[in-house]
Design an enzyme around this catalytic site. Structure first.
Site, PDB file in Angstrom:
ATOM      1  N   GLY A 224       0.811  -1.206   0.000  1.00 26.34           N
ATOM      2  CA  GLY A 224       0.000   0.000   0.000  1.00 26.34           C
ATOM      3  C   GLY A 224       0.841   1.252   0.000  1.00 26.34           C
ATOM      4  CB  SER A 225      -0.079   4.739   0.708  1.00 23.24           C
ATOM      5  OG  SER A 225      -0.479   4.722   2.072  1.00 23.24           O
ATOM      6  N   GLY A 229       2.128   2.476   5.325  1.00 19.61           N
ATOM      7  CA  GLY A 229       3.218   1.570   5.677  1.00 19.61           C
ATOM      8  C   GLY A 229       3.990   2.045   6.889  1.00 19.61           C
ATOM      9  CD  GLU A 246       4.976  -3.150  -3.697  1.00 18.08           C
ATOM     10  OE1 GLU A 246       5.149  -1.911  -3.788  1.00 18.08           O
ATOM     11  OE2 GLU A 246       4.060  -3.754  -4.261  1.00 18.08           O
ATOM     12  CB  CYS A 280       3.309  -0.289  -6.344  1.00 21.04           C
ATOM     13  SG  CYS A 280       2.072  -0.276  -5.035  1.00 21.04           S
TER      14      CYS A 280
END
Length: 468
Positions: A224-225, A229, A246, A280
């Site tokens: 995610g963002s 994170g 990630e 991403c």
């Protein structure tokens, strides 16, 4: 309409309060999911912990066999899952859409099933024998995003199962249907409690934060963002959880002056606009040498005009809507800002609902918002450069470092430039082409740890060294 349920200890679990899931193509309700509570999470973690005792003791070949059964289950139900995915996420069924995602999920599951981490003898001589074993961690908490719900669920779950861990997964409230259904299907072949799911709206209950802080969960794998994170990392610190994060990327592509602009146009487009740019590792910034800049812009814009956009259930479309209003508004803001500074080559104006056409804007530079911020949507800034060193510096001028690419006919020179990019993965004459046998992860603010291959598998284990 699907009224989905959580799966806890092998059983379907609902709640009195349920959340609606909307189709981003038309705003219609396509399903509802339980708005789970902390008590539901506690039950899921307890079930996973109880199942871990026997699951973790299974021989390696049995774990591999069950993971191969998972592959068969995904393949047998891929069309059902693909249609759910299109309805809730918006991506088209065809092209690089939902059917492609399900094919990728099955391929990754199959590749993971074939991996193994056998004991290693580090020393065996008159001084003694030293062996390295990899031991499963326990309960793994998986928190997945809304852009590739099924594929990323498989990326999280399969390595955990393959190494003898048990799992509690929480999908994004924007796209929970296909993931909850996947877990339900996999529970037809997995022992009770090995794989559990919880869902919530992230407002009245935030189970993601609870997972990160739960003392019985030994590892978090989160996609995610960067901002979320960081919160996951902070919440995990007190219990010393293992982490694989990630996070966001603001990937740069560098086009060198020896390219054939027409030849690379399609690769550039899909490197940037795969999944409508909601990826991403999509190319988010494109640096083009001034000698080929205008030709690259011309051919890239021409190809963009040929790609049909619309409702993903229409099998002729290759691009769908932006998945949610918050992301749509971000893209619209960044494009509006960029239009005041650069030249719109194609797109640039919001369409009906959450549809936003593929947009190319030239004449921008580092420091402009569309260049510096990760747009995570269908808008690509194109920046002209005259000096290769200048392009490398500009590409590396970012807090992120997920991926990057170099486009050139001279492969040796392209590889040399790629080695100088501050990113976890770099591609030559393509972008974002990850594969299950190569580790994938970011540097700088783009994450911690890697996924895929043996390196990714190790992240679900603790090493134990036996001296004898």
């Amino acid at each position: 309409m699907l009224d989905a349920n959580m799966t806890i200890d092998g059983r379907a679990v609902s709640t009195d309060k349920r959340s609606e899931v909307l189709n981003p193509s038309n705003g219609e309700v396509v399903g509802t999911v339980p708005n789970g509570s902390r008590a539901d999470l506690n039950a899921a973690v307890a079930a996973a912990q109880a199942a871990f005792k026997n699951w973790s003791q299974r021989p390696d070949h049995e774990l591999a066999s069950v993971c191969n059964d998972v592959v068969q289950k995904i393949q047998a139900n891929s069309e059902e899952l693909a249609r759910l995915l299109t309805l809730e996420q918006g991506k088209p069924l065809n092209g690089l859409g939902s059917r492609w995602e399900l094919g990728g999920a099955a391929a990754w599951a199959a590749a993971t099933a074939e991996l193994s981490l056998p004991p290693r003898v580090l020393q065996d001589n008159e001084a003694g024998r030293v062996e390295l074993f990899r031991k499963p961690l326990g309960v793994v908490g998986s928190i997945t995003p809304w852009n590739f719900p099924v594929m990323i669920a498989v990326w999280h779950v399969l390595p955990a199962l393959r190494t003898g861990n048990t799992v509690v997964i929480k999908p994004s409230p924007h796209t929970p249907l296909a993931t909850l259904r996947l877990v339900e299907l996999l529970n037809e072949i997995l022992p009770r409690g090995v794989l559990n799911s919880v869902s919530c709206d992230d407002i009245s209950s935030n189970l993601g934060a609870a997972i990160a802080g739960d003392p019985l969960i030994r590892k978090i794998v989160f996609t995610g963002s960067c901002a979320t994170g960081q919160k996951v990392m902070q919440s995990s610190a007190a219990t010393m959880k293992r982490l694989t994060l990630e996070l966001g990327g603001n990937d740069a592509g560098i086009v060198l002056p020896d390219v054939d602009p027409k030849e690379i146009a399609q690769g550039l487009f899909w490197g940037a606009f795969l999944n409508n740019g909601q990826t991403c590792a999509a190319m988010k910034r494109l640096y083009v040498h001034e000698r080929v800049h205008d030709d690259v812009c011309e051919h890239l814009a021409a190809f963009a005009r040929t790609v049909p956009m619309g409702d993903g259930m229409n099998e002729s479309n290759l691009l769908g809507p932006i998945q949610n209003r918050m992301q749509f508004d971000k893209v619209a803001r960044l494009v509006a800002n960029a239009k005041r500074k650069g030249a719109v080559l194609v797109g640039g104006e919001p369409a009906t609902g959450l549809f936003f056409p593929a947009t190319l804007i030239a004449g921008l530079k580092n420091g402009d918002a569309l260049v510096d911020e990760e747009q995570f949507g269908p808008a690509l800034p194109i920046i002209s450069f005259s000096d290769e060193e200048e392009a490398i510096r500009a590409a590396n001028d970012s807090p992120n470092g997920l991926g990057g690419s170099v486009w050139s006919r001279d492969l040796d020179h392209a590889r040399a430039v790629a080695r100088r990019l501050d990113c976890g993965s770099a591609w030559i004459n393509k972008h974002g082409a990850i594969q299950p046998n190569a580790p994938f992860g970011g540097v700088k603010a783009s994450g911690i740890g890697v996924e895929f291959g043996e390196d990714g598998l190790r992240e679900y284990t603790d090493p134990q060294v036996i001296f004898s």
